[in-house]
Design a protein around this motif. Sequence first.
Motif, PDB file in Angstrom:
ATOM      1  N   THR A  26      10.350  19.380  -1.699  1.00  0.00           N
ATOM      2  CA  THR A  26      10.670  20.410  -0.729  1.00  0.00           C
ATOM      3  C   THR A  26      10.681  19.766   0.657  1.00  0.00           C
ATOM      4  O   THR A  26      10.460  18.565   0.800  1.00  0.00           O
ATOM      5  CB  THR A  26       9.638  21.554  -0.764  1.00  0.00           C
ATOM      6  OG1 THR A  26       8.368  21.038  -0.366  1.00  0.00           O
ATOM      7  CG2 THR A  26       9.531  22.156  -2.151  1.00  0.00           C
ATOM      8  N   ASN A  27      10.935  20.573   1.674  1.00  0.00           N
ATOM      9  CA  ASN A  27      10.927  20.042   3.031  1.00  0.00           C
ATOM     10  C   ASN A  27       9.529  19.693   3.519  1.00  0.00           C
ATOM     11  O   ASN A  27       9.375  19.001   4.519  1.00  0.00           O
ATOM     12  CB  ASN A  27      11.560  21.055   3.991  1.00  0.00           C
ATOM     13  CG  ASN A  27      13.038  21.177   3.775  1.00  0.00           C
ATOM     14  OD1 ASN A  27      13.675  20.252   3.284  1.00  0.00           O
ATOM     15  ND2 ASN A  27      13.595  22.310   4.134  1.00  0.00           N
ATOM     16  N   ARG A  61       5.670  14.547   3.020  1.00  0.00           N
ATOM     17  CA  ARG A  61       7.002  14.702   2.447  1.00  0.00           C
ATOM     18  C   ARG A  61       7.830  13.431   2.415  1.00  0.00           C
ATOM     19  O   ARG A  61       8.954  13.450   1.954  1.00  0.00           O
ATOM     20  CB  ARG A  61       7.753  15.765   3.224  1.00  0.00           C
ATOM     21  CG  ARG A  61       8.016  15.400   4.658  1.00  0.00           C
ATOM     22  CD  ARG A  61       8.838  16.455   5.354  1.00  0.00           C
ATOM     23  NE  ARG A  61       9.086  16.071   6.720  1.00  0.00           N
ATOM     24  CZ  ARG A  61       8.489  16.595   7.770  1.00  0.00           C
ATOM     25  NH1 ARG A  61       7.600  17.541   7.602  1.00  0.00           N
ATOM     26  NH2 ARG A  61       8.772  16.190   8.977  1.00  0.00           N
TER      27      ARG A  61
END
Length: 114
Positions: A26-27, A61
Motif C-alpha cells: 500500500t502507500n 513503505r
Amino acid sequence: MVILPPVRPPRITEFLKPYVLKMHFTNKYVHAQVIHSPTATVAASASSQEKALRSTMAITRDVAAAAKIGKILGERLLIKDIPAVTVILTREQKYHGKIKAVIDSMKEAGVKLL
C-alpha cells in the motif's frame, strides 16, 4: 467383457506446492503472508504495520522495509518448519523493487523458493 473407464491424467492441483507467498503493498505499509493452499489458512505473515516493527523502521513503505519484512517472514517460516514456498506473481507484479527485496531477503533467511 469388462470395459474399464479411461485413465485420466492427474489433476493440476496435485502438482501445486502447498505453500504460496502473497504480497501486498500500500502507500503506507508492506504486507507479506504465506498461505497453505489446501486448507486456505495463513501459515505465517509479516507486516510493517505491526507495532513491534513500526518502531524500528523509519519508513514503512520503501524497499528497505520490504527487505526487512521478507527477512522476518523467512525466519518465521523456518521456526514453523516450512522449508520451501511457491512464488506466484500476478501480471502486474514484476520481479523488481519491493517484490525483489522481499523475495531475495527470504532466500537469504534460508527459505527455498519454488
